[in-house]
Structures are given as structure tokens and as C-alpha cells.
Design a protein around this motif. Structure first.
Motif, PDB file in Angstrom:
ATOM      1  N   ASP A 174      -7.288   7.063  -5.130  1.00 53.94           N
ATOM      2  CA  ASP A 174      -7.429   6.365  -3.868  1.00 53.94           C
ATOM      3  C   ASP A 174      -7.510   4.999  -4.399  1.00 53.94           C
TER       4      ASP A 174
ATOM      5  N   GLN B 202       0.886  -1.093  -0.118  1.00 54.86           N
ATOM      6  CA  GLN B 202      -0.029   0.090   0.024  1.00 54.86           C
ATOM      7  C   GLN B 202       0.911   1.396   0.009  1.00 54.86           C
ATOM      8  N   ASP B 203       1.787   1.155   0.679  1.00 58.89           N
ATOM      9  CA  ASP B 203       3.116   2.369   0.776  1.00 58.89           C
ATOM     10  C   ASP B 203       3.508   2.709  -0.697  1.00 58.89           C
TER      11      ASP B 203
ATOM     12  N   ASN C 127       0.708   4.044  -2.511  1.00 60.13           N
ATOM     13  CA  ASN C 127       0.550   5.543  -2.131  1.00 60.13           C
ATOM     14  C   ASN C 127       1.565   6.564  -2.918  1.00 60.13           C
TER      15      ASN C 127
ATOM     16  N   ARG D 238      -6.781   0.997  -3.322  1.00 65.66           N
ATOM     17  CA  ARG D 238      -6.390   0.424  -2.225  1.00 65.66           C
ATOM     18  C   ARG D 238      -6.009  -1.154  -2.503  1.00 65.66           C
TER      19      ARG D 238
ATOM     20  N   ASN E 285      -1.250   7.287  -5.543  1.00 63.48           N
ATOM     21  CA  ASN E 285      -2.288   8.058  -4.762  1.00 63.48           C
ATOM     22  C   ASN E 285      -1.765   9.453  -4.456  1.00 63.48           C
ATOM     23  N   VAL E 286      -0.616   9.669  -3.960  1.00 55.99           N
ATOM     24  CA  VAL E 286      -0.229  11.047  -3.602  1.00 55.99           C
ATOM     25  C   VAL E 286       0.012  11.767  -4.834  1.00 55.99           C
TER      26      VAL E 286
END
Length: 534
Positions: free
Chosen positions: A99, A85-86, A89, A101, A93-94
Motif C-alpha cells: 500500500d 499512483q497508477d 499500483n 501512496r 501494490n497489486v
């Protein structure tokens, strides 16, 4: 021939030269850098969508892995990692405001491990994952932080365990997985008349969010009929009705869904024996269970409302076999054209509301007809005789008449007990005001033109058959379909309403002498107390 042999010789020399250079400075190992001798990639890389449903508890996701490059004789060995997930992200995501998952590892597995080896000359293999869509669905439903932009993904990164080149773009696969739960729902309420001793009702239900991969069944629940009937009464306070007794239907059938079909069907047969005449009976239908696992059943209720009438009637909507036998005032007969006002007497029985029959308006009054119609064709009659002796499809006159003298007669091809009619004027028109309806039980339509011994009064109102007057329809100026029916309790003899031929005599117009008709249907008596009338 010499030139052809020379070309063949040059081709052979060229091939030998290229072959001799295979290990020279022109060989594949020199023409292509080492990193392109073999390149590993997914056949479908990047973002890919995978739609599943909750019945797929062991979905086999077959992902094609390719070995490409300039030297197919090389071996390769690659491994497949699921990004954390990191990593998602930081990569998506960032920087992109997404978003994504990552789907937890307990909901999928690699069938043959996370590594694949390629021998010489092997160019493609399958990486197969087993996915439990039902568990993923429950996991997603239990997450309160989900928004409309949330997507659940399987991010697979291909890595080399040796010195294989991984395609920078082709070595990444981001599977965006959506899971839907199948839902089975019933249609709306159904109202029917039980004209005879039994009534077959086709029940149905529809499944959504399912790939229709298998046959399955669905059953009904009748344990709540009493309470559901009270719900119907509450929602219909001015509708007198009773709960249908179990003796009228017995065991409820099972809906059967066939592979590839979203609609399941069942046949419900009702018996009239325990029912009373002219009472509305309500049968609530609610789904109970299904053989399709992990499926939602809609809580909506379908109410089957059945009335066994003392006098059973039905509309004859299929009139394609009817034929006109008499038409004494028709714009088509005058012009011998077609379309619009010239559609003729077949228009009211063609099931097309845009076509219409229209009375003659451009010709002279029949009393002044001189023997030639508007198309310049002589019709065979002398002065004042506007019958078209040369036309054989049906009896027709060609001149103008006024309401009271305008008639259409149709052969319905069989005898009915006519107890009502419904008519439709031409689109956006209310010209026709009143129509007298009569029927004849005779087997043959009788008509004689003047040259064969007939008279002009029969032109205006054919009367050689045995005609029974039924009623007069007075159309309102609101337009649209309008109907009229006999009070069945007033019928003294069924013979008075029995007929094969039906006569429409146009008596009045809202616009001078002009009348028209787009469609015409009849209501027939088919039973009394559930017994067929004969």
C-alpha cells in the motif's frame, strides 16, 4: 643490476604497446559495448527510508546522481520523473500486496529543475528536493484510509534525454518517507520537603520525535492552577493539602533545551515565608508554549508537592567517607579471608547490598581464645584476650560472641543529630533481630585493650566514650530495608542525639548467636522551622 634494467625495459615496451592499441581492436570502445561507455544511476537506489519531523518545513533532500561507465569523457543529460499512483499500483501494490501512496507534488519541489547535465569528466552531481514535512504530516493525518501497511513514497525514475544508458536497477529510487511530530512532556509528580527557608527544585521536560538539531524553549501555564489543583484533590481525596500561593514561587521559569539534548531544564526557587509548617502545598505545572515550531505539547500535568516540616530531616546516603573504628566479632577477623561471610565492617557502608558484615561463628567463644586465629596467625593476646594487637586499620577482636556482646562502631567523620536509622540484613536473610543504637559526640574514639590497661567488659561493649543511648530497632522477619525514627517532639535536648561516633550493639538474633548486616544509614535532623541546626 642487469636483471633489474631488463625488467624496466620490458615494462616501458609494454606501456608503449598498450598505448599504440588505444584506437585498435583492443581499445575501450571495442572491449566494452556502447551501452556501457556511460551508465547513469543513483548512488543509493532502490527502496530508501527518510525519517523527518514536522519542524522541517524546508528539508533539503540531497540525492547523489552518478555518471559511470568506461569512458568518462562523454557527456550526459538525464531527467527525473515522479511515478504516478497508477504506475506504483501496477509495479508494487497489486503484484506485491503493498500500500504505497505517492506524496502529492505540492509538498515537494525540485530546486534546480528535473534535469541534470554532465560535462566531460563530471562523475557526480546532486539532485536536490525541498520537502515540507509539516504539510506531509497534516496530509497523512487527514487521510482516513490509512492502515498499518500504508507507506508514503517519492518514487523517482531516472530517464535519458539523449542516448544515455540508465542502470536498470540503479536508475530507480523509492524514498519511503515517515514524518513524526515532536512532543514535549513533563515527568511524573515530585514530592519534596522544604527543610530550609528556600528550596531549589530542578524542573525538566523531555522532547521526543525530534532530531535535537536546535536550541529551543518551553514555557509553563499557571492560568489553570485552581482547576488543576481540584483535579489533584479529586485524585487524592485522603491527602490534606493546599494550593501553593503565588508568593511562594513568583514567575515560573522557562525550560531551556540545548542542541543535542532531549531534556530541557529550569530551576524553580520556592520561598518558605508564605507557607505554614507541616502543610502539604501543591503547585500544578502544565506546558503552555514552545519556540519549536509545529510541536505538540503534552496535556499531562506535573504536580510539585512541597511540605515545610517543623523538623527538617534527611537521610545520609553517601557514607563512603565513614570508617569502622571497632568490630569485636567478625568472621573476617577470624579467617583473615575476604568475600561472602568475610566481607568485614566496610560492607555495611559500601552501598552494595550484596556484600555484608557477618559475626564470627567458626571460632571459639572469646573466653576460650588461646591467642591464634583461624588462619593460624597469632594476634598478640594471651588466653582469653582475643584483641588483634597486630591489626591497625580498626580495633578488632577475632573470637565468637553472643548477641548482647556484639558491637560495631563507626566514625561518621562529622557530628550529626541522629534521629533515625535504617538497616538491611544480608540478602534473603532475617538473622539480625534487635539492635541498640547509641551515639557519642566525642572527637576521638576511646578504647584500651587489656595489655594497655583495658578490660574485657569494654571488649563486649566499648564504653570509654560519652555515649547517649537513642533507641532500639526491632527488625521484623519480613526482611528488606527497615527503619526507625525518634518522635522529634520528645527530644528534650539536641545534645542528647548529637554524635560523631555511632554504636550498633546487636542484642538478639532469630538464629542462635548469628547476626549480620548488609547496609546501614542514618537519618539526621538538619533544621527546625526552616533554620539550620548547629
Amino acid at each position: 643490476m642487469k636483471k633489474f634494467l631488463l625488467n624496466i625495459l620490458l615494462l616501458v615496451v609494454s606501456i608503449l604497446f598498450i598505448t599504440s592499441c588505444s584506437n585498435s581492436e583492443y581499445g575501450f570502445d571495442k572491449l566494452f559495448p556502447n551501452e556501457y561507455h556511460k551508465v547513469m544511476l543513483f548512488k543509493n537506489s532502490g527502496a530508501q527510508s527518510l525519517s523527518l519531523n514536522t519542524t522541517e518545513t524546508n528539508y533539503q533532500d540531497s540525492i547523489v546522481v552518478l555518471k559511470a561507465g568506461s569512458d568518462p569523457s562523454l557527456t550526459a543529460n538525464v531527467k527525473f520523473n515522479i511515478l504516478s499512483q497508477d504506475e506504483i499500483n501496477s509495479t508494487y501494490n497489486v503484484p506485491q500486496g503493498l500500500d504505497y501512496r505517492v506524496i502529492p507534488s505540492q509538498f515537494f519541489s525540485f530546486n534546480n529543475g528535473q534535469e541534470i547535465s554532465f560535462d566531460k569528466e563530471e562523475t557526480g552531481k546532486y539532485l536536490i528536493l525541498s520537502i515540507d514535512a509539516f504539510k506531509i504530516y497534516n496530509y497523512i493525518q487527514s487521510d482516513p484510509t490509512i492502515t498499518t501497511k500504508t507507506k508514503f513514497v517519492l518514487p523517482i525514475q531516472m530517464v535519458s534525454t539523449h542516448n544515455d544508458t540508465i542502470s536498470p536497477t540503479g536508475g530507480k529510487l523509492l524514498e519511503c518517507i515517515t514524518v513524526e511530530k515532536p512532543n514535549i512532556a513533563l515527568p511524573g509528580d515530585q514530592y519534596s520537603n522544604m527543610n530550609f527557608k528556600t528550596l531549589d527544585i530542578n524542573l525538566s521536560a523531555t522532547v521526543s520525535n525530534y532530531d535535537l538539531a536546535n536550541d529551543f524553549t518551553c514555557s509553563f501555564d499557571k492560568s489553570k492552577n485552581d482547576s488543576l489543583f481540584r483535579v489533584f484533590q479529586t485524585n487524592n481525596p485522603n491527602y490534606p493539602c493546599k494550593l501553593m500561593p503565588v508568593d511562594a514561587y513568583g514567575a515560573l521559569p522557562t525550560l531551556k533545551f540545548s542542541k543535542g539534548n532531549e531534556t530541557g531544564t529550569a530551576l524553580l526557587t520556592l520561598s518558605r515565608a508564605p507557607l505554614q509548617n507541616d502543610v502539604h502545598y501543591v503547585l500544578p505545572l502544565m506546558l503552555k508554549s514552545t519556540s519549536l515550531q509545529n510541536t505538540d505539547l503534552s496535556s499531562s500535568v506535573q504536580f510539585i508537592v512541597v511540605t515545610p516540616p517543623t523538623y527538617g530531616t534527611q537521610w545520609i546516603d553517601d557514607v563512603s567517607g565513614w570508617k569502622p573504628v571497632f568490630d569485636n566479632c567478625d568472621q573476617k577477623s577470624w579467617t583473615q579471608s575476604s568475600g561472602g561471610d568475610n566481607a568485614g565492617p566496610y560492607a555495611p557502608i559500601d552501598n552494595d547490598v550484596s556484600t555484608y558484615w557477618h559475626s564470627c561463628y567458626s571460632g571459639p567463644l572469646y573466653t576460650s581464645y588461646a591467642g591464634t586465629n583461624g588462619a593460624g596467625v597469632q594476634t598478640g593476646g594471651s588466653y582469653g584476650d582475643d584483641y588483634n594487637y597486630n591489626f591497625t586499620d580498626y580495633n578488632t577482636c577475632v573470637a565468637k560472641r553472643s548477641p548482647g556482646d556484639i558491637c560495631l562502631v563507626y566514625d561518621m567523620q562529622q557530628k550529626y543529630y541522629i534521629v533515625g536509622v535504617k538497616t538491611l540484613n544480608r540478602p534473603s536473610n532475617v538473622d539480625t533481630k534487635t539492635i541498640n543504637i547509641s551515639v557519642s559526640p566525642d572527637d576521638v574514639f576511646q578504647f584500651l585493650p587489656i595489655k594497655k590497661g583495658g578490660n574485657i567488659s569494654d571488649y563486649n561493649n566499648p564504653s570509654l566514650n560519652n555515649w547517649n543511648y537513642l533507641f532500639t530497632q526491632v527488625r521484623s522477619t519480613s526482611g528488606g530495608w527497615q527503619s526507625i525514627a525518634i518522635d522529634l517532639t520528645t527530644i528534650s535536648s539536641l545534645d542528647n542525639v548529637k554524635g560523631r561516633f555511632i554504636k550498633l550493639r546487636f542484642m538478639d538474633s532469630t538464629r542462635g548467636s548469628v547476626v549480620n548486616l548488609a547496609e546501614f544509614r542514618v537519618l539526621v535532623l538538619v533544621s527546625i522551622n526552616g533554620d539550620p541546626v548547629k
